[in-house]
Design an enzyme around this catalytic site. Sequence first.
Site, PDB file in Angstrom:
ATOM      1  N   LEU A   1      10.456 -20.902  -4.796  1.00  0.00           N
ATOM      2  CA  LEU A   1       9.572 -20.124  -4.382  1.00  0.00           C
ATOM      3  C   LEU A   1       8.206 -19.944  -5.081  1.00  0.00           C
ATOM      4  O   LEU A   1       8.258 -19.743  -6.626  1.00  0.00           O
ATOM      5  CB  LEU A   1      10.204 -18.528  -4.413  1.00  0.00           C
TER       6      LEU A   1
ATOM      7  N   HIS B   1       2.613   3.303  -8.829  1.00  0.00           N
ATOM      8  CA  HIS B   1       2.432   1.903  -9.137  1.00  0.00           C
ATOM      9  C   HIS B   1       3.468   1.379  -9.964  1.00  0.00           C
ATOM     10  O   HIS B   1       4.317   0.140  -9.680  1.00  0.00           O
ATOM     11  CB  HIS B   1       1.352   1.632  -9.925  1.00  0.00           C
TER      12      HIS B   1
ATOM     13  N   ASP C   1       1.064  -1.083  -0.022  1.00  0.00           N
ATOM     14  CA  ASP C   1      -0.103   0.080  -0.051  1.00  0.00           C
ATOM     15  C   ASP C   1       0.750   1.344  -0.038  1.00  0.00           C
ATOM     16  O   ASP C   1       2.128   1.325   0.488  1.00  0.00           O
ATOM     17  CB  ASP C   1      -0.845   0.075   1.364  1.00  0.00           C
TER      18      ASP C   1
END
Length: 257
Positions: free
Chosen positions: A147, A53, A36
């Site tokens: 991962l 972003h 955020d």
Amino acid sequence: MLRRLIRLFQKAPTEQTDEHGIVLDSVPNHVAIIMDGNGRWAKRRGLPRIAGHRAGMQAVKEITTAADDIGVKVLTLYAFSTENWKRPTDEVDFLMRLPEEFLRMELDTLMKRNCRIRILGHPEGLPEHTRKVVQDAERKTKDNTGLILNIALNYGSRAEMIQAVKQIAQQVADGTLQVDDIDEQSMEKSLLTHGLPDPDLMIRTSGEVRLSNFLLWQAAYTELWFTNMFWPDFKRDDFYHAIREFQSRGRRFGGLK
Ligand code: FPP
């Protein structure tokens, strides 16, 4: 320096730590992050929100590598929620292009790292160009065993739970499941995260202190960690700081230590 010395004395002598003070045999298996603060990061710099972003995407790259380097098994990133469609069209369009840009730049590296990409959410709600790219990446990386980079795209926990409940109700209606046999496992099997461990640690940046419809079922016993930093400023050292704090907590899962 002083902090490092204090940490050194706090550790039991048998615990093996790496150069960041992370205890190697208790790295969280699953870390989830609410990334955020991109918009506020951009605003502080007099930039459009989309610049935040894009900078956030760089942080995704850095934190994915940082997580992989210490042996985290699953990293779940909240990239776009079912509620984010309410944002202005140009911002939504930009956010729907970012996974393509990210994968175009990073897929080779992720392949070399043996990372598997999984999309968490409802792909049918994504624009075709986004859906195609992310599903291609899922296919290409499906046999990788390192991962798991779980990208939450068009994800909302309530929608996920409603879908799970419908699936279970259908099994009852079909006679393949008895009401008395409904348990946590039947629920887990019907969630989008089936097969993944629950998150051990959830991080949220930007000073907001809430879960925002993210992994509500799965986070029942997750350790929460909040920071005021905006996501694009969040670096490897900050991630390791969160991991060290996680390692200093006592988890009891409702029992006694
Ligand atoms: C929340 O910040 C952030 C988002 C809704 C988007 C997060 C997306 C990225 C970090 C890029 C992800 C890319 C990939 C490839 C996974 P906000 O816009 O709500 O910030 P604000 O609260 O300051 O306005």
